[in-house]
Design a protein around this motif. Sequence first.
Motif, PDB file in Angstrom:
ATOM      1  N   THR A 120      17.397  -0.992  33.907  1.00  0.00           N
ATOM      2  CA  THR A 120      18.724  -1.625  34.465  1.00  0.00           C
ATOM      3  C   THR A 120      18.614  -1.879  35.865  1.00  0.00           C
ATOM      4  N   LEU A 127      26.944  -2.610  32.132  1.00  0.00           N
ATOM      5  CA  LEU A 127      27.084  -1.477  32.064  1.00  0.00           C
ATOM      6  C   LEU A 127      28.165  -0.676  32.615  1.00  0.00           C
ATOM      7  N   ASN A 133      30.019   2.089  39.146  1.00  0.00           N
ATOM      8  CA  ASN A 133      29.202   3.364  39.334  1.00  0.00           C
ATOM      9  C   ASN A 133      30.172   4.509  38.886  1.00  0.00           C
ATOM     10  N   SER A 151      23.924   7.958  30.116  1.00  0.00           N
ATOM     11  CA  SER A 151      23.984   6.875  30.488  1.00  0.00           C
ATOM     12  C   SER A 151      22.433   6.350  30.350  1.00  0.00           C
ATOM     13  N   THR A 161      21.396   4.177  32.338  1.00  0.00           N
ATOM     14  CA  THR A 161      20.929   4.147  33.674  1.00  0.00           C
ATOM     15  C   THR A 161      20.100   5.351  34.119  1.00  0.00           C
ATOM     16  N   GLN A 221      21.197  -2.888  39.279  1.00  0.00           N
ATOM     17  CA  GLN A 221      22.780  -2.699  39.984  1.00  0.00           C
ATOM     18  C   GLN A 221      22.922  -4.167  40.702  1.00  0.00           C
ATOM     19  N   ARG A 277      30.748  -0.843  27.561  1.00  0.00           N
ATOM     20  CA  ARG A 277      29.696  -0.796  28.718  1.00  0.00           C
ATOM     21  C   ARG A 277      29.040   0.551  28.675  1.00  0.00           C
ATOM     22  N   GLY A 278      27.899   0.379  27.521  1.00  0.00           N
ATOM     23  CA  GLY A 278      27.091   1.542  27.472  1.00  0.00           C
ATOM     24  C   GLY A 278      27.483   2.655  26.816  1.00  0.00           C
ATOM     25  N   TRP A 296      26.390  -2.390  36.978  1.00  0.00           N
ATOM     26  CA  TRP A 296      25.185  -1.950  36.377  1.00  0.00           C
ATOM     27  C   TRP A 296      25.028  -3.133  35.283  1.00  0.00           C
ATOM     28  N   HIS A 304      31.957   4.427  36.186  1.00  0.00           N
ATOM     29  CA  HIS A 304      31.940   4.330  34.817  1.00  0.00           C
ATOM     30  C   HIS A 304      30.612   5.074  34.479  1.00  0.00           C
ATOM     31  N   VAL A 305      29.628   4.461  35.098  1.00  0.00           N
ATOM     32  CA  VAL A 305      28.299   4.961  34.795  1.00  0.00           C
ATOM     33  C   VAL A 305      28.268   6.537  35.003  1.00  0.00           C
ATOM     34  N   ARG A 306      28.667   7.172  36.121  1.00  0.00           N
ATOM     35  CA  ARG A 306      28.834   8.593  36.214  1.00  0.00           C
ATOM     36  C   ARG A 306      29.416   9.236  35.154  1.00  0.00           C
TER      37      ARG A 306
END
Length: 483
Positions: free
Chosen positions: A151, A129, A132, A142, A144, A153, A77-78, A158, A134-136
């Motif tokens: 992208t 992706l 939150n 990222s 995002t 949400q 995921r990303g 995401w 994981h993206v952070r």
Amino acid sequence: MHKIFFLLILLMTGITGLFASEPPATEVRAVWLTTNYGLDWPRNRTSLEVQKRELIEILDSLKSHNFNTVLFQVRGRGEVLYRSRIEPMMSLIAPAGPGQPPFDPLAFVVEECHKRGLACHAWVVTYPLGNNTHVRSLGAQSVTKKNPSITKQFQKEWFLDPGNPRTDDYLVSIVQEIVTGYDVDGIHFDYIRYPDNRGRFPDDGMYRLYGKGKTRDEWRRDNITRFVTRIYDIVKSVKPWVQVSSAPLGRYRTLAGNGVGWTALETVSQDAGKWMMMGKHDAIYPMMYYKERLFYPFVDDWLNHNNGRIVVPGLGAYQMIELGWSHRDILNQVDYTRDKEVHGQAYFRAENVLSNTKGILRELGSYYRYPAKLPPMTWLSDTIPDSPNDLRAEKNEEGLFELSWEGKGSARVTYNVYRSETDTLSLDRAEKLIAVGLREPQFRYRAEENDKAYYYYITTSDAYRNESVPCVPVFFYHSAIEK
């Protein structure tokens, strides 16, 4: 009528294991090797050398049990498992030691697979992706953050937006990195679809901009098909032999009221049958993690849409743990796919098979007791390669039987080794195969000294898996006493 048919199939396969007796000589035998969360690999998070050993042990086990294809998850995921200029390396990979070059997992697994005659496909998670948290964790790396306009949400997760044509550009750049930079045998897409139907994906703006009179369902299906078409054409323009495939939902569409509520076409805008019929896929690995009436008719439906391409049902080995299936449930499905002359089987996931869950690996030993070649992609090329020349045989100083021959000089050529007690050979007889996918023009093994004589043959397979006629054989007598 359908109920009677399914009952007969279950009785035949459950009682007799009918089709296990004659393995085909050509068959895909694949596993999904999952790297997300380190489910299959890597287990160790601190030592790079241990991680390498873990991966080698997995590949050695697959080879010893006559599997021939590894679907290696190279993008989660990303984040990725190769040296990318676009996305960050997965944090699961341990750091290299002092003075050591950075580790490239994809380069490593491709090399190690090819040493063992295994095909290696780069498995790419397409649109998701992560949440939150994981993206952070990816920070400024990222997508995002780097490219937020592509992208969205949705349901606290995401996603890349399939309705934005610039999303295609982004994914194309990732695939081009993989195909141009690595000797992969295939690109394999997962989650190449919209999220499920628990809510409405937020694509109103893109729909107003690009919908052009289509219903939202039509537009969404066309968005995915547009990307599939573009990526197929780009891969073929770079390396035409690289197989393009995906893992759609196991049920393509509702069949006479069967399978309602979770299908590729009707639920997640994934018109995978159309991709095959358009010639924009080389293979399909549908995730058929169901039993009986939710499995058998849907196998037939995929075959009805394959357009001569490769169909490999994905079997849910993990369901032996999650839903309490027996190993016989899986073997019944192997029996059925062979009876229908489907092109092979794939298992989700590697650990559930290799750990011998409920005895499945032991039971598969009879199904996969001989090596198997991969199906040719004749729609890409049907040219028959030249046969090897000058085959030689000897027992070397280490006591190993050794074959060597004159190769064809192409990096994309592989070789298959056959052994027969007669001077006639059928390439369709699996029991005559003793090795497949060799990258070098030599083969060694410890032959039983059983006072028997054999003819040995070699064939060449090209990058499209077309196979040559056998070379002129050598005749060798295996005996402890020279005669």
